[in-house]
Design a protein around this motif. Sequence first.
Motif, short mmCIF file in Angstrom:
data_model
loop_
_atom_site.label_atom_id
_atom_site.label_comp_id
_atom_site.label_asym_id
_atom_site.label_seq_id
_atom_site.Cartn_x
_atom_site.Cartn_y
_atom_site.Cartn_z
N ASP A 408 11.61 8.01 -3.20
CA ASP A 408 11.71 6.67 -3.58
C ASP A 408 12.73 6.33 -4.85
OD1 ASP A 408 10.07 6.86 -5.66
OD2 ASP A 408 8.35 6.84 -4.55
N GLU A 409 13.12 5.16 -5.05
CA GLU A 409 13.80 5.10 -6.12
C GLU A 409 13.64 5.59 -7.42
OE1 GLU A 409 14.80 0.95 -6.22
OE2 GLU A 409 15.64 0.85 -4.13
N ASP A 410 12.11 5.44 -7.58
CA ASP A 410 11.71 6.03 -9.03
C ASP A 410 12.15 7.50 -9.28
OD1 ASP A 410 10.75 3.55 -9.62
OD2 ASP A 410 8.72 3.94 -8.95
N GLU A 411 12.10 8.13 -8.10
CA GLU A 411 12.43 9.69 -8.06
C GLU A 411 13.66 10.12 -8.09
OE1 GLU A 411 8.15 10.93 -5.79
OE2 GLU A 411 10.00 11.46 -5.06
N GLU A 412 14.72 9.09 -8.03
CA GLU A 412 16.11 9.39 -7.74
C GLU A 412 16.68 9.84 -9.08
OE1 GLU A 412 18.45 9.43 -5.64
OE2 GLU A 412 17.07 8.63 -3.89
N GLY A 413 17.44 11.11 -9.15
CA GLY A 413 17.80 11.68 -10.30
C GLY A 413 16.84 12.36 -11.18
N LYS A 414 15.72 12.48 -10.85
CA LYS A 414 14.58 13.16 -11.60
C LYS A 414 14.28 14.39 -10.91
CE LYS A 414 13.25 9.03 -14.08
NZ LYS A 414 12.29 8.27 -14.56
N LEU A 415 13.43 15.33 -11.80
CA LEU A 415 12.45 16.27 -11.14
C LEU A 415 11.37 15.82 -10.90
CD1 LEU A 415 13.59 18.96 -14.12
CD2 LEU A 415 14.49 18.91 -11.58
N VAL A 416 10.65 16.22 -9.79
CA VAL A 416 9.56 15.75 -9.36
C VAL A 416 8.61 16.88 -9.29
CG1 VAL A 416 8.15 14.52 -7.42
CG2 VAL A 416 10.45 13.86 -7.75
N VAL A 417 7.43 16.72 -9.99
CA VAL A 417 6.37 17.67 -10.08
C VAL A 417 5.15 17.30 -8.72
CG1 VAL A 417 4.45 18.83 -11.34
CG2 VAL A 417 6.54 18.35 -12.44
N VAL A 418 4.98 18.30 -8.00
CA VAL A 418 3.92 17.91 -6.96
C VAL A 418 2.66 18.76 -7.14
CG1 VAL A 418 3.60 17.87 -4.58
CG2 VAL A 418 5.77 17.54 -5.41
N ALA A 419 1.49 18.20 -7.48
CA ALA A 419 0.24 18.84 -7.64
C ALA A 419 -0.88 18.10 -7.01
CB ALA A 419 0.07 18.96 -9.33
N GLU A 420 -1.99 18.74 -6.87
CA GLU A 420 -3.29 17.97 -6.67
C GLU A 420 -4.08 17.60 -7.92
OE1 GLU A 420 -7.28 18.79 -3.93
OE2 GLU A 420 -6.09 20.65 -4.39
N ASP A 421 -4.50 16.39 -8.00
CA ASP A 421 -5.16 16.15 -8.90
C ASP A 421 -6.75 16.46 -8.34
OD1 ASP A 421 -6.92 14.91 -10.61
OD2 ASP A 421 -5.47 13.02 -11.02
N GLN A 426 -6.66 14.17 -4.98
CA GLN A 426 -5.45 13.33 -4.14
C GLN A 426 -4.17 14.34 -4.61
OE1 GLN A 426 -5.29 9.43 -5.68
NE2 GLN A 426 -6.40 8.57 -3.98
N ILE A 427 -3.01 14.26 -3.80
CA ILE A 427 -1.86 14.85 -4.13
C ILE A 427 -1.21 13.91 -4.80
CG2 ILE A 427 0.26 15.92 -3.02
CD1 ILE A 427 -2.11 17.60 -2.61
N VAL A 428 -0.62 14.38 -6.04
CA VAL A 428 0.20 13.40 -6.90
C VAL A 428 1.72 13.92 -7.02
CG1 VAL A 428 -1.80 12.60 -7.95
CG2 VAL A 428 -0.37 14.58 -9.03
N ARG A 429 2.69 12.77 -7.10
CA ARG A 429 4.03 13.43 -7.41
C ARG A 429 4.49 12.47 -8.59
NH1 ARG A 429 7.18 15.07 -3.09
NH2 ARG A 429 9.11 13.88 -3.96
N VAL A 430 4.75 13.25 -9.67
CA VAL A 430 5.29 12.65 -10.85
C VAL A 430 6.65 13.14 -11.18
CG1 VAL A 430 4.49 12.82 -13.32
CG2 VAL A 430 2.84 12.99 -11.82
N PRO A 431 7.54 11.86 -11.20
CA PRO A 431 8.80 12.20 -11.59
C PRO A 431 8.92 12.43 -13.10
CG PRO A 431 8.50 9.78 -11.14
CD PRO A 431 7.05 10.51 -10.92
N VAL A 432 9.71 13.32 -13.55
CA VAL A 432 10.13 13.42 -14.96
C VAL A 432 11.65 13.91 -15.26
CG1 VAL A 432 7.60 14.08 -15.47
CG2 VAL A 432 9.45 15.93 -14.88
N GLU A 433 11.81 13.94 -16.35
CA GLU A 433 13.26 14.49 -16.83
C GLU A 433 13.15 15.89 -17.08
OE1 GLU A 433 15.68 10.34 -17.91
OE2 GLU A 433 14.62 11.47 -19.50
N MET A 434 12.13 16.44 -17.93
CA MET A 434 12.14 17.76 -18.14
C MET A 434 10.98 18.28 -17.86
SD MET A 434 12.17 19.10 -22.08
CE MET A 434 13.84 19.15 -22.32
#
Length: 600
Positions: A408-421, A426-434
């Motif tokens: 989605d737009e929030d993840e554009e140009g970022k690194l996305v960390v995929v993990a299970e909480d 639940q599976i979570v996707r967290v967009p970050v820059e580092m």
Amino acid sequence: MPSIIINDQPVIVAEGTTVLEAAREQKIEIPTLCYNPALEPYGGCRLCVVEVEAGGRPGLQASCTLRATEGLAVRTDSERVKRSRRLTLELMLARSPEVPVLRAMAREHGVKDARFAAENESCILCGQCIRMCAERMGAAAIGIFNRGANRVVSTPFDDLSDVCRTCGACASVCPADCIDFETYGRHPAQPLNSEWNEGLRLRKAISIPFQQAIPKVPVIDPDACVHLNTGACGICSSVCVADAIDYEQADEIVDVNVGSIIVATGFDVLDPTPMEPFGYGRFPNVITNLEFERLSNATGPTSGKLLLRDDQDRYKFTRPPESVAILHCIGSRDVNYHEYCSRTCCMYALKYAHLLKDKCGHDTEVFNFYIDMRCFGKGYEEFLNRVQAEGVRMIRGKAALVTDEALDEDEEGKLVVVAEDTLTAQIVRVPVEMVVLCTAMEARANAPEVARTFGISVGSDGFFLEEHPKLAPVNTPTAGVFLAGACQGPKDIPDTVAQAKAAAAEALALSSAGHVTVAPMISGIDPDICIGCQVCIGLCPYSAIEIDSRRGVSVVNTALCKGCGSCAGWCPSGAAKVEHFTDKQIFAEIEGLLAEGSEG
């Protein structure tokens, strides 16, 4: 020695000294962009002109090529000199208006803009790169071609040169920082990464290894030094005023007799490159814990600022990150790599979260992906509470993937960390820059070799084994050899310091006693039976057996032997026995026991 006059002040200088050098000795600043003490004077930039009185008529000459002669009188700050410098700067600015060093010098001399038609060249034609390549490197791979406004630094016929070594010497002296030596030579460039800065910065072939080095003096990398490999260059020796460069020095092996040894070889950091799902090596802003340490350090590549790495240039940093994910247990508590806990990861991950909030702003989003928080030390649990109060997000779940594929737009140009909480399933996707990887502490690669050298053991995890985990945590089965630090197992700084002091105390106790107590149950070899096959020498784990070449038999060093019986069990001739456990003694004990049983 000639006597000259600089700005009405008499100065005595050494024979052959140039006016530029004489002025600098007197703390008189003369601007120049083409002078380098390691190169022959060139007079190319014409900024170092001075006014010289000759035959009653003043004239302008380049001070870098003008040799001091008896009675010479020069002025470095006359109005005529200043006008000449301003005109030269205008001409240079017209050619290279964006070169920082040129713009800074122009501002210093009151030149704002050039009155001439502007070009957009990065090279200021100072000639330093050409002279460096020819004079010091002996290659002469580049030169100045064309005339007038079309002059450029290039190789003959604009073809890649076979003689260029891509050593980088031309780039190192260029004041405009415009040399790309890979465009000149056919040989690939081999930049030297700074080991101390975890490859975040380049280093020279001669450099100080790290800030706390003792002694704190530069060392030469013999594999990268041009002089040691080709005989060319030698700049460091020619410009060293202390005459401290000695190319003839070589490594020496020194034998030292000691009574005790403390093994403190440390640990290795797991290389996360093979762990492809985390993207280390593919994404510039996926970094390891030690790389983050260098970024946050005041002596690091960013002077302590936590900045993102440029996507195109891995040695360039841009701005602070707005969001960061810290991944715990990379290679630790993992059956595919190391099953043990590295002990330090949880706490330094919390420290990183605090530093990000402190240095990048409290609006910076920080996420900690963890399995379990193991805050076991004094004040550690309180620090965890403090970090949580600062707004750090704690997600209980080990990250499985770091990707740049946006959904989605929030993840554009970022690194996305995929993990299970695991708390919400639940599976979570967290967009970050580092993304910061908290990598495992692992045993040194040469630990088995070191263990054989000192007669100590290595556990299944690769770390050295102590004699007893509770009663003798710093001792080893070899008397006089002690362990300290992370070579014995993962540990943090307080535990390492405590163990180091304990090991030092044990070593001091041996030295102060003046003698060593040896157990009586040690091996012995009967020289009348020994056939000199030397099987026992290879079997002894403590290197306590050696061959007596004169008699041709094996002998036991009683100070090293621990009486393990390996030699006695394998000796083909039966010459090796453990003292007090000979066949006669054992059978006598058995008979005594049987006799006592029969009487009862």
